[in-house]
Motif scaffolding. Structure first.
Motif, PDB file in Angstrom:
ATOM      1  N   MET A   1      49.390  55.119  31.740  1.00  0.00           N
ATOM      2  CA  MET A   1      49.111  54.675  33.091  1.00  0.00           C
ATOM      3  C   MET A   1      48.003  53.628  33.049  1.00  0.00           C
ATOM      4  O   MET A   1      47.054  53.763  32.289  1.00  0.00           O
ATOM      5  CB  MET A   1      48.631  55.837  33.947  1.00  0.00           C
ATOM      6  N   LYS A   2      48.168  52.635  33.906  1.00  0.00           N
ATOM      7  CA  LYS A   2      47.123  51.613  34.024  1.00  0.00           C
ATOM      8  C   LYS A   2      47.230  50.926  35.375  1.00  0.00           C
ATOM      9  O   LYS A   2      48.244  51.047  36.067  1.00  0.00           O
ATOM     10  CB  LYS A   2      47.214  50.606  32.889  1.00  0.00           C
ATOM     11  N   ILE A   3      46.186  50.226  35.726  1.00  0.00           N
ATOM     12  CA  ILE A   3      46.157  49.386  36.919  1.00  0.00           C
ATOM     13  C   ILE A   3      46.329  47.952  36.455  1.00  0.00           C
ATOM     14  O   ILE A   3      45.636  47.510  35.538  1.00  0.00           O
ATOM     15  CB  ILE A   3      44.830  49.527  37.684  1.00  0.00           C
ATOM     16  N   MET A   4      47.250  47.232  37.080  1.00  0.00           N
ATOM     17  CA  MET A   4      47.485  45.827  36.756  1.00  0.00           C
ATOM     18  C   MET A   4      47.330  45.012  38.044  1.00  0.00           C
ATOM     19  O   MET A   4      48.150  45.132  38.950  1.00  0.00           O
ATOM     20  CB  MET A   4      48.893  45.641  36.181  1.00  0.00           C
ATOM     21  N   VAL A   5      46.276  44.211  38.122  1.00  0.00           N
ATOM     22  CA  VAL A   5      45.975  43.438  39.322  1.00  0.00           C
ATOM     23  C   VAL A   5      46.159  41.954  39.013  1.00  0.00           C
ATOM     24  O   VAL A   5      45.514  41.434  38.095  1.00  0.00           O
ATOM     25  CB  VAL A   5      44.531  43.695  39.802  1.00  0.00           C
ATOM     26  N   GLU A   6      47.031  41.293  39.760  1.00  0.00           N
ATOM     27  CA  GLU A   6      47.206  39.841  39.615  1.00  0.00           C
ATOM     28  C   GLU A   6      45.925  39.130  40.041  1.00  0.00           C
ATOM     29  O   GLU A   6      45.243  39.579  40.977  1.00  0.00           O
ATOM     30  CB  GLU A   6      48.317  39.322  40.535  1.00  0.00           C
ATOM     31  N   GLN A   7      45.643  37.993  39.393  1.00  0.00           N
ATOM     32  CA  GLN A   7      44.463  37.210  39.783  1.00  0.00           C
ATOM     33  C   GLN A   7      44.545  36.782  41.240  1.00  0.00           C
ATOM     34  O   GLN A   7      43.549  36.797  41.957  1.00  0.00           O
ATOM     35  CB  GLN A   7      44.300  36.000  38.873  1.00  0.00           C
ATOM     36  N   SER A   8      45.735  36.395  41.694  1.00  0.00           N
ATOM     37  CA  SER A   8      45.870  35.960  43.093  1.00  0.00           C
ATOM     38  C   SER A   8      45.607  37.119  44.052  1.00  0.00           C
ATOM     39  O   SER A   8      45.064  36.918  45.143  1.00  0.00           O
ATOM     40  CB  SER A   8      47.255  35.353  43.341  1.00  0.00           C
ATOM     41  N   ALA A   9      45.964  38.341  43.664  1.00  0.00           N
ATOM     42  CA  ALA A   9      45.671  39.513  44.496  1.00  0.00           C
ATOM     43  C   ALA A   9      44.168  39.760  44.546  1.00  0.00           C
ATOM     44  O   ALA A   9      43.605  40.039  45.612  1.00  0.00           O
ATOM     45  CB  ALA A   9      46.408  40.739  43.969  1.00  0.00           C
ATOM     46  N   GLY A  54      39.360  57.259  36.587  1.00  0.00           N
ATOM     47  CA  GLY A  54      40.403  57.597  35.636  1.00  0.00           C
ATOM     48  C   GLY A  54      41.068  56.359  35.078  1.00  0.00           C
ATOM     49  O   GLY A  54      41.515  56.338  33.934  1.00  0.00           O
ATOM     50  N   LEU A  55      41.137  55.314  35.897  1.00  0.00           N
ATOM     51  CA  LEU A  55      41.704  54.015  35.512  1.00  0.00           C
ATOM     52  C   LEU A  55      40.850  52.922  36.122  1.00  0.00           C
ATOM     53  O   LEU A  55      40.291  53.093  37.201  1.00  0.00           O
ATOM     54  CB  LEU A  55      43.130  53.862  36.058  1.00  0.00           C
ATOM     55  N   HIS A  56      40.784  51.785  35.436  1.00  0.00           N
ATOM     56  CA  HIS A  56      40.111  50.630  36.030  1.00  0.00           C
ATOM     57  C   HIS A  56      40.580  49.345  35.357  1.00  0.00           C
ATOM     58  O   HIS A  56      41.090  49.363  34.230  1.00  0.00           O
ATOM     59  CB  HIS A  56      38.591  50.763  35.933  1.00  0.00           C
ATOM     60  N   GLN A  57      40.407  48.248  36.073  1.00  0.00           N
ATOM     61  CA  GLN A  57      40.647  46.909  35.538  1.00  0.00           C
ATOM     62  C   GLN A  57      39.698  45.957  36.253  1.00  0.00           C
ATOM     63  O   GLN A  57      39.518  46.047  37.471  1.00  0.00           O
ATOM     64  CB  GLN A  57      42.092  46.461  35.752  1.00  0.00           C
ATOM     65  N   VAL A  58      39.108  45.041  35.506  1.00  0.00           N
ATOM     66  CA  VAL A  58      38.229  44.024  36.080  1.00  0.00           C
ATOM     67  C   VAL A  58      39.001  42.715  36.144  1.00  0.00           C
ATOM     68  O   VAL A  58      39.520  42.238  35.135  1.00  0.00           O
ATOM     69  CB  VAL A  58      36.944  43.848  35.239  1.00  0.00           C
ATOM     70  N   VAL A  59      39.082  42.152  37.350  1.00  0.00           N
ATOM     71  CA  VAL A  59      39.775  40.879  37.569  1.00  0.00           C
ATOM     72  C   VAL A  59      38.916  40.040  38.504  1.00  0.00           C
ATOM     73  O   VAL A  59      38.472  40.531  39.557  1.00  0.00           O
ATOM     74  CB  VAL A  59      41.176  41.085  38.201  1.00  0.00           C
TER      75      VAL A  59
END
Length: 95
Positions: A1-9, A54-59
């Protein structure tokens, strides 16, 4: 499991929520709405500090995270956050 965030989002959230580099956005499970995975639940987002991520992403300098106690909602899937340019809105999908 992961979080995937588009740059435009991420840029949309920065603009709409007046965010600054280093801010955190918590993705949380809420009662109601039109959740596609868990009937009667949906996802919300708010500016908040992580406690037990539990999950994170830096964008774009923003940390998007989900607390460990909300991961049940994903059912072992990835959370994809995209920007819909035509509607000038965000879509959250489980893939």
């Amino acid at each position: 499991m992961k979080i995937m965030v588009e740059q435009s989002a991420a840029r949309w959230y920065i603009r709409e929520m007046d965010l600054s580099d280093g801010d955190h956005l918590r993705i949380f499970v809420r009662l109601g709405g039109s959740g596609s995975v868990q009937p009667g639940y949906s996802l919300g987002i708010m500016k908040d500090e992580p406690r037990e991520p539990g999950l994170h992403q830096v964008v774009e300098g923003i940390t998007f995270f989900m607390e460990a106690d909300n991961l049940w909602y994903l059912e072992e899937r990835d959370l994809q956050i995209t920007f819909n340019e035509q509607e000038d809105d965000i879509w959250m999908d489980l893939v």
